[in-house]
Design an enzyme around this catalytic site. Sequence first.
Site, PDB file in Angstrom:
ATOM      1  N   SER A  90     -94.104  -6.978 -25.143  1.00 27.62           N
ATOM      2  CA  SER A  90     -93.585  -7.308 -27.142  1.00 27.62           C
ATOM      3  C   SER A  90     -92.581  -8.650 -26.810  1.00 27.62           C
ATOM      4  CB  SER A  90     -92.774  -5.926 -27.535  1.00 27.62           C
ATOM      5  OG  SER A  90     -92.947  -6.130 -29.099  1.00 27.62           O
ATOM      6  N   ASP A 149    -103.492  -4.709 -33.046  1.00 28.82           N
ATOM      7  CA  ASP A 149    -102.250  -4.527 -33.135  1.00 28.82           C
ATOM      8  C   ASP A 149    -101.961  -4.988 -34.749  1.00 28.82           C
ATOM      9  OD1 ASP A 149     -99.571  -5.209 -33.090  1.00 28.82           O
ATOM     10  OD2 ASP A 149     -99.572  -5.682 -30.898  1.00 28.82           O
ATOM     11  N   HIS A 173     -99.415  -1.417 -31.457  1.00 27.90           N
ATOM     12  CA  HIS A 173     -98.855  -2.043 -30.888  1.00 27.90           C
ATOM     13  C   HIS A 173     -98.039  -1.661 -29.385  1.00 27.90           C
ATOM     14  CE1 HIS A 173     -95.637  -5.534 -29.941  1.00 27.90           C
ATOM     15  NE2 HIS A 173     -94.669  -4.457 -29.605  1.00 27.90           N
TER      16      HIS A 173
END
Length: 807
Positions: free
Chosen positions: A668, A747, A779
Amino acid sequence: GPSPRAVKYSPDGQRVTFLKAREDDGSRFDLWQFDVATGAQSMLVDSTLLEPEEVELSEEEKALRERQRIAGRRGIVSYDWGTADTILVPIGGDLHLVTLDEDGPQTRQLTATDAFEYDAKVSPGGRYVSFIRDEALWAIDLETGAEQRLTPEAEPENAIRYGVAEFVAQEEMSRYTGYWWSPDDRYIAYTRVDESTVDIIPRYDIAAGETSVIEQRYPRAGRPNAVVDLFVRDMETGRTAEYFWRHPDWGEPEDQYLAWVGWGSGGDLNSQIRVARVNRDQTRYETFGTALAAVFLGDLTVTRPDGSITTLYKYGPAGSLDSPETQPHWINLHNDYSFTPSGDARQAIFTHEESGFRHIYRDPPGTPTGPLGENVNYAVTSGDWPVESIVGRDTANTDTLFFTGYKDTPLERHLYTVPLPNKDVRFMNRDEDGAFTMSRTAEPTRITPLGSSWSITMAPDGKSFVGTSSSPDQPPQTGLYRITQPLTEEEIEELGAAALPNSNCIDLTPMSARAEVHCPELMELIAWIEENALDETHPYFPYLGEHTVPHYGTLTAEDGQTLYYSIQKPPNFDPAKTYPVLVNVYGGPGVQTVDRDWERWDDQFYTRQGYIVFRLDNRGTANRGKAFEDVIYRQMGIPEVRDQLLGVEWLKSQPFVDADRIGIQGWSYGGYMTLMTMLQAEPGTFAAAVSGAPVTDWSLYDTFYTERYMDTPQDNPEGYERGSVFYHLDRFEGEMNPLLLIHGMADDNVTFDNTTRLMAALQEQGRVFDLMTYPGQRHGVRGEALGIHLMRTRMAFLDRHLKAEAD
């Protein structure tokens, strides 16, 4: 080992409930209870009985779980206490009410529809169960069993929904709901969310056997947000009125954020509805309240019993604001706002960061105002350290607060207690030199012991708490603790000691010497909820012999601020040898990775594979104050990288580090930092890089998060350009910078096109890279099988590039 989830006290404080994973399935959770009086534990609800066959989640439920970071859990993943003997359990798309009586828990199914009910709550008085169905708000009257829709029907064709939280509220503001009950069940406030203003970003949800196109309303930086209106419904009359919460001078409706809604103020808790709002620049945070009479009737002049005349405003004027917070760069949101009774009046308790660190303030009735009409507040805490949040108070002594924070060290979160200041009271405090001073503010007293980090759930009466603690050599333990009282004057006299003012400590030597100080602990273990002892029965016990713990240290950033790092070495470490190093990076706002906590299992795994693991919290990360965070303002991906490269230079200077075998990885924001650090470093600095689910261009990410730190792309084009991975791609050296990209193909947070655009750019440049994508994953990559596959993929890549030379 086992760790209870979603720990809550019953409203009467007699039970502690929690979710516990099944021994035969670590991802499925059941609801358990702990009896505070007896210490007995028992299962309340077996998830397999309510959900014999797993139900396919709705798209809204999948998205909500992803936002709450509980995706991948099954069975009972949430529950809500009603009265002291009722619990609401949503599972399988339906709702079940558990009633606790002498014969044990009795379960009643409330809904059985094809629709998926979610965000379910029991009203505070226990009369209603409310929930979202088909993107509208519904309620069941538990006395009559009658079910009714409380809002208009949703209009999917017009992108209008009711009682829900929009995307940025869930993902960035930690507001997962769009409706709020008044304490007596009489009123309910709810949102009307109009997302027709928000761009549709077609998202390809690529699963193993099928591909679907999700028309996702995703507000990217610089683009319009949803319009959120607020309404209040009278449950007795059915009458509904709009509550005009927005600021008249903050621009268009889509440029204002509804942060939270609550009830309180005045002699009657139901007399006011309270709102927190934030401007689009996120430099102003305001909380205010409006009388319900004004909401329903408009501006209203009333005569008080004492003959005074007061105007109740439908829109709260500036005078109704409660200590607004202003920041030159951005506001960090919080929900620390409440009223504490004091005699016949009520006093606002809140936190803000205008001092540079989050601290607690009290706004007593009749507080004098400054020259500009602003409130002059009493500081409850102060210093160069942050409060995390207010967690409770002693209801028998309303002048005592409990909070979590980092007063003693930024590496450990602890529970503290502090008396509230009062204009008529002064506290005697002792400074570092032992001298005593008088102050309106008392020094907080730490309750939890040093050496571990703690998370806290306070009992309703503030007399006890459930604490979960862990340290680098002890996995999480959850216990029920009693808050003990300071020694009485008689006990102190018996000890021949002297009490230190405003403290639990006593002098054990004559007053003239002050050489030996004893501070009895302010907490006492009542019983373990989950001891999680590292004995022969623990699942980690067979591996305990090679357990490694990190060493902590500090470096100095270019502006003189202190950076904390941790370094974890392999078992049987030999200082005469050199080792490959894996830099595990996150580096983004709101997160801290260097702390004294039970270490991440993957760090343990890496050290056993012969790697040194290094972590550094660069400027911009959490729990260090605003000056530490604000460095990244309008320039994300630049100063953080310089800090990480400072850490790499320190690593290279260590005799046990092989400077040619340093890798970096992150997920991320950490995936973004991996790319940015690799590309801004000198070629060859990193022998391998693994970037998972990275943001590659901040114009592709959402408004609330991105604009908080970067402003809009229109106002800060240079910052967005330099903060983009693509700006630095010319420095990519192919074989000199081996790269593995990883991304979930469904995602909905960091959308997959962040990676596909990078793939295309690298391919256009003829750059070689490795790639692993996960069909159907969002995600995070969820599930045991995929988790193992992800680790094997990483290790194959890292070993190939970081160990080949040594082999």
